[in-house]
Design a protein around this motif. Structure first.
Motif, mmCIF file in Angstrom:
data_model
loop_
_atom_site.group_PDB
_atom_site.id
_atom_site.type_symbol
_atom_site.label_atom_id
_atom_site.label_comp_id
_atom_site.label_asym_id
_atom_site.label_seq_id
_atom_site.Cartn_x
_atom_site.Cartn_y
_atom_site.Cartn_z
ATOM 1 N N GLU A 11 0.703 -1.390 -0.307
ATOM 2 C CA GLU A 11 0.221 0.055 0.126
ATOM 3 C C GLU A 11 0.861 1.337 0.250
ATOM 4 N N TYR A 12 0.388 2.522 -0.495
ATOM 5 C CA TYR A 12 1.457 3.590 -0.801
ATOM 6 C C TYR A 12 0.999 4.361 -0.790
ATOM 7 N N TYR A 13 1.836 5.912 0.004
ATOM 8 C CA TYR A 13 1.046 7.011 -0.756
ATOM 9 C C TYR A 13 1.961 7.837 -1.511
ATOM 10 N N TYR A 14 0.928 8.191 -2.237
ATOM 11 C CA TYR A 14 1.928 9.198 -3.263
ATOM 12 C C TYR A 14 2.266 10.933 -3.410
ATOM 13 N N GLY A 15 1.880 11.252 -2.129
ATOM 14 C CA GLY A 15 2.293 12.718 -2.058
ATOM 15 C C GLY A 15 2.659 13.214 -0.646
ATOM 16 N N SER A 16 2.788 14.057 -0.424
ATOM 17 C CA SER A 16 3.524 14.754 0.896
ATOM 18 C C SER A 16 2.265 14.431 2.326
ATOM 19 N N ALA A 17 1.264 14.421 1.449
ATOM 20 C CA ALA A 17 0.156 14.740 3.130
ATOM 21 C C ALA A 17 0.547 13.603 4.561
ATOM 22 N N HIS A 18 1.322 13.089 4.446
ATOM 23 C CA HIS A 18 2.053 11.822 5.147
ATOM 24 C C HIS A 18 2.880 12.104 5.607
ATOM 25 N N ILE A 19 4.100 12.804 5.110
ATOM 26 C CA ILE A 19 5.462 13.573 5.436
ATOM 27 C C ILE A 19 5.718 13.479 6.948
ATOM 28 N N PHE A 20 4.465 13.740 7.804
ATOM 29 C CA PHE A 20 5.496 14.170 9.586
ATOM 30 C C PHE A 20 3.942 13.232 10.034
ATOM 31 N N GLY A 21 5.132 12.830 10.616
ATOM 32 C CA GLY A 21 3.962 11.973 11.788
ATOM 33 C C GLY A 21 3.286 12.611 12.738
ATOM 34 N N GLU A 58 -2.530 13.223 -7.851
ATOM 35 C CA GLU A 58 -3.318 12.004 -8.701
ATOM 36 C C GLU A 58 -3.021 11.984 -9.519
ATOM 37 N N ASP A 59 -2.025 13.176 -10.161
ATOM 38 C CA ASP A 59 -1.051 12.937 -11.338
ATOM 39 C C ASP A 59 0.214 12.606 -11.007
ATOM 40 N N LEU A 60 0.633 12.511 -9.880
ATOM 41 C CA LEU A 60 1.642 12.038 -8.835
ATOM 42 C C LEU A 60 1.590 10.918 -9.552
ATOM 43 N N MET A 61 0.579 10.016 -8.693
ATOM 44 C CA MET A 61 0.494 8.610 -8.641
ATOM 45 C C MET A 61 0.886 8.076 -10.135
ATOM 46 N N GLY A 62 0.105 8.872 -10.900
ATOM 47 C CA GLY A 62 -0.199 8.539 -12.484
ATOM 48 C C GLY A 62 1.214 7.979 -12.988
ATOM 49 N N THR A 63 2.095 8.850 -12.277
ATOM 50 C CA THR A 63 3.287 9.430 -13.262
ATOM 51 C C THR A 63 4.202 8.081 -12.370
ATOM 52 N N ASP A 104 2.337 -5.287 6.968
ATOM 53 C CA ASP A 104 1.751 -4.338 7.058
ATOM 54 C C ASP A 104 1.355 -2.048 7.218
ATOM 55 N N ARG A 105 2.591 -2.073 6.266
ATOM 56 C CA ARG A 105 2.985 -1.006 6.384
ATOM 57 C C ARG A 105 2.505 -0.511 4.939
ATOM 58 N N THR A 106 2.381 1.454 4.981
ATOM 59 C CA THR A 106 1.867 1.370 4.149
ATOM 60 C C THR A 106 3.314 2.804 3.576
ATOM 61 N N ILE A 107 3.558 2.539 2.003
ATOM 62 C CA ILE A 107 4.797 3.284 2.282
ATOM 63 C C ILE A 107 4.718 4.395 1.185
ATOM 64 N N PHE A 108 5.921 5.288 0.958
ATOM 65 C CA PHE A 108 5.911 5.989 0.213
ATOM 66 C C PHE A 108 5.905 5.373 -0.840
ATOM 67 N N TYR A 109 5.652 5.646 -2.087
ATOM 68 C CA TYR A 109 5.566 5.112 -3.752
ATOM 69 C C TYR A 109 7.541 5.659 -3.924
ATOM 70 N N ILE A 110 7.134 6.992 -3.724
ATOM 71 C CA ILE A 110 9.131 7.569 -4.141
ATOM 72 C C ILE A 110 9.971 6.637 -3.954
ATOM 73 N N ALA A 111 9.945 6.785 -2.774
ATOM 74 C CA ALA A 111 10.934 5.996 -1.615
ATOM 75 C C ALA A 111 10.870 4.291 -2.366
ATOM 76 N N TYR A 112 9.715 3.744 -2.551
ATOM 77 C CA TYR A 112 9.771 2.277 -3.410
ATOM 78 C C TYR A 112 10.706 2.717 -4.852
ATOM 79 N N LEU A 113 10.402 3.718 -5.234
ATOM 80 C CA LEU A 113 10.879 3.941 -6.852
ATOM 81 C C LEU A 113 12.447 4.164 -6.488
ATOM 82 N N ILE A 114 12.879 4.920 -5.842
ATOM 83 C CA ILE A 114 14.003 5.438 -5.886
ATOM 84 C C ILE A 114 15.177 4.213 -4.819
ATOM 85 N N ILE A 115 14.324 3.641 -4.666
ATOM 86 C CA ILE A 115 15.995 2.398 -3.551
ATOM 87 C C ILE A 115 15.647 1.159 -4.442
ATOM 88 N N SER A 116 15.028 0.890 -5.440
ATOM 89 C CA SER A 116 15.419 -0.039 -6.495
ATOM 90 C C SER A 116 16.267 0.447 -7.149
#
Length: 699
Positions: free
Chosen positions: A372-382, A506-511, A563-575
């Protein structure tokens, strides 16, 4: 290559002077490089939300509201006073509150309850502010000074401002800890008290040159600024260490230090260059992303590794030759064991490790793509941060809210009114501010006459400001945005533009999701080609890439199983980062194994390789691991923190596979490796070497 290296070793002072001057220039120009903390700025220029924001800036003076400020325990009169104080803050272009949509001099009980509770609830007043991008740092500080820590504020402008100030301080602290850890590791893994300083000096020069040369980009992203230096430190560390170890070996064969250095450079060029090129290519694969943080980070890291390679082959030899007498006088015994016992343990466990490895490939691959992913910056600060706590408090009192701006061609009032009415019928839309809506009711004073036209109508467009009861991202939010787009397309086919934080997300998610397969495939293909050319083998690149890719899959499958949600950008970059940074370990191990395998049997080659390369690989690997965990635990920026944790765990996964699985793969596939590898002549599989203990000690 020998003639080139002889020129280097014959002019050490000139080389030292040039590189030190370049490093000093880099230290000066580093401060001139701007850093961008807004992820939405890195959307592709042709994305719908980017074009909408550009049009909004061209047609209208007021932007999209990007901050919410809540003040507790205030009366209506006190809230109005706060509103006027907010207006005086430099950078705040607009403040909206209850008095903009209702007559606050009327008893609240006579007003629409839902409308009132949107702005004033339980003695708390919620203001919506628009803050200019280039003044948000000081504006947010001034707003905090007005409301104090007991009140709350949130929003994209606040998040970006907090990220800007907090990240700078955190990265400084992480860098200090990382350098101290590297120093400790080098003290343990070398046999001279001066050698660690020589290695750090070489790396420091490369990092300073790289940071200063970022000025050619004009501006870099916060990810590149935060991770660039420490990743360059960790990835490039083993290059200098490997060169020094080769130099020590070659000195035992000749009394001429310069000749020993030339031999060391010639012997290590292949391994270091292939390792460096795979790292460079792995990072350059990020440039294929349409999401522009990828190319930004990829260019910074690839340039950094390339500069580190140049430094290792040119600056480091001159520095080592200039300090080798001092290194000789400060010799001490090795503080680490020979790791020969580890080699025997690995030999006993490697077949079982290969079986486990084979069983993990498929489930790890499937699980890594099912997160499960976060795509934007809304959840950056816990919630442990002030901004996260403020956001939670505001949402607990007033609920989730976002603001969209819909722009349509000006002129057709009837069609615009029909559009507004259909949008108001959507249950998530709490209010719409547009010219056709306010023109039929009592117009607030700030929208009277010219102000109304200025804020809601431009020369070519009319805009509708939609307040929605929705989160900044998620399936429900994206469904709402798609519905708004359908309504706009119905009334204004191909003529409308929609902007807002949720829209950009939403555009960021698609990109970024479209980037994933392309970036991974080309990164793997490019690394495979480099290994194919450098090793002159078809089978070895397959073995090495499969080993590291499986480590990546295991790393990225952990959030799914926990069962943790991750930032898709981190997932993409770390690969790409894990592939580029840790495939070096597999290359170094394989090169040494093949070197030993030419004179030894399979078993002895495995044991001797483990003993020979463990110190070098662990020095770099543990540094990369600790740097990752430091970034993960010390950074309050959620994306950077998660990127660090992935880097730390991923490096451990890669180390485990290189030390326990790769030996078994090389052992079992010895015949397959022998046949399709050009120029490789291996010893009989069961050959033993009587002097292997002496050889290990020399290594």
């Amino acid at each position: 290559m020998q003639s080139f290296y002889r020129k280097i070793v014959n002019h050490p002072r000139n080389i030292l002077t040039v590189f030190i001057l370049a490093a000093l220039c880099g230290a000066v120009t580093q401060g001139m490089v701007a850093v961008n903390y807004d992820m939405n700025d890195y959307l592709p220029p042709d994305s719908d939300s980017t074009q909408a924001l550009e049009l909004l800036g061209e047609e209208f003076e007021g932007g999209i509201p990007n901050a919410r400020v809540m003040v507790r325990n205030v009366s209506i009169a006190e809230a109005l006073t706060y509103k006027e104080r907010f207006r005086t803050v430099d950078g705040v272009t607009d403040v909206t509150w209850l008095d903009d949509v209702a007559d606050v001099h009327t008893p609240l009980s006579m007003l629409d309850a839902d409308e009132v509770e949107t702005y004033y609830c339980d003695g708390c007043a919620l203001f919506t502010l628009t803050i200019e991008d280039d003044r948000r740092l000081q504006a947010v500080d001034d707003l905090r000074a007005i409301i104090g820590d007991e009140n709350a504020m949130t929003g994209a402008a606040v998040s970006t401002a907090v990220a800007t100030t907090s990240t700078v301080n955190e990265i400084r602290m992480i860098t200090v800890f990382a350098v101290l850890f590297v120093l400790l590791v080098l003290l343990l893994s070398t046999n001279s008290w001066i050698e660690p300083l020589v290695v750090l000096c070489s790396l420091g020069v490369a990092i300073m040159i790289n940071n200063g040369s970022n000025l050619i980009f004009g501006e870099i992203s916060f990810v590149s600024n935060a991770a660039g230096s420490i990743l360059q430190l960790a990835v490039s560390l083993d290059y200098s260490v490997f060169l020094i170890h080769r130099f020590e070996e070659c000195k035992q064969e000749t009394d001429n230090e310069r000749e020993a250095m030339v031999r060391a450079l010639c012997m290590s060029t292949g391994s270091i260059l292939s390792s460096g090129l795979t790292s460079v290519i792995g990072f350059l694969a990020l440039c294929l992303m349409r999401f522009q943080i990828g190319p930004d980070l990829g260019l910074v890291l690839a340039k950094g590794v390339a500069i580190s390679l140049i430094t290792v082959f040119v600056f480091s030899p001159a520095l080592i030759l200039s300090t080798h007498r001092l290194m000789e006088r400060t010799r001490h015994r090795y503080l680490l064991p020979s790791f020969r016992t580890l080699g025997r343990v690995v030999y006993r466990l490697m077949i079982s490790a290969v079986l486990v490895f084979l069983m993990l490939i498929y489930p790890a691959n499937r699980a890594s793509g099912s997160n499960e992913y976060y795509y934007g910056s809304a959840h950056i600060f816990g919630p442990v941060t002030q901004l996260g706590a403020d956001t939670a408090e505001i949402e607990a009192t007033f609920g989730k809210s976002d603001t969209y701006v819909l722009m349509v061609p000006r002129g057709d009032v009837v069609r615009e009114r029909a559009l507004s009415e259909e949008l108001q019928a959507l249950p998530e839309v709490t209010s719409i501010l547009s010219y056709v809506d306010v023109a039929s009711t009592t117009i607030p004073t700030q929208f009277a006459g010219e102000d109304t036209l200025k804020l809601l109508m431009s020369e070519h467009y009319s805009r509708l400001v939609l307040s929605v009861n929705a989160d900044f991202e998620g399936p429900a939010t994206f469904k709402l945005i798609d519905r708004i787009r359908e309504v706009a397309e119905k009334w204004y086919p191909g003529q409308w533009k929609l902007a807002g934080e949720g829209v950009s997300t939403e555009d960021l998610m698609g990109t970024v999701t479209a980037d994933m397969g392309k970036v991974n495939f080309l990164a793997i293909a490019a690394v495979f080609v480099v290994l194919l050319l450098s090793m002159k083998s078809v089978s070895l690149p397959v073995i090495l890439v499969l080993a590291i890719e499986t480590a990546i899959w295991i790393n990225m499958s952990l959030p799914y199983f926990f069962d943790r949600t991750i930032f898709y950008i981190a997932y993409l970059i770390i690969s790409s980062i894990q592939l580029g940074a840790t495939v070096d370990y597999a290359i170094l191990f394989t090169d040494r194994y093949l070197e030993h395998r030419q004179t030894m049997g399979k078993r002895d080659a495995i044991v001797n390789t483990i003993s020979a390369v463990t110190a070098s690989i662990m020095t770099s690997g543990m540094t990369l691991t600790v740097v990752g965990f430091l970034l993960g635990y010390l950074s309050t920026h959620g994306l950077l923190s998660q990127l660090g944790m992935f880097l730390g765990k991923g490096t451990l996964c890669s180390l485990a596979i290189v030390f326990f699985v790769l030996p078994g793969l090389l052992y079992l596939l010895d015949g397959l490796i022998r046949r399709p590898t050009l120029g490789l002549k291996l010893a009989p599989a069961k050959k033993r070497v009587d002097s292997e203990d002496k050889a290990v000690q020399k290594e």
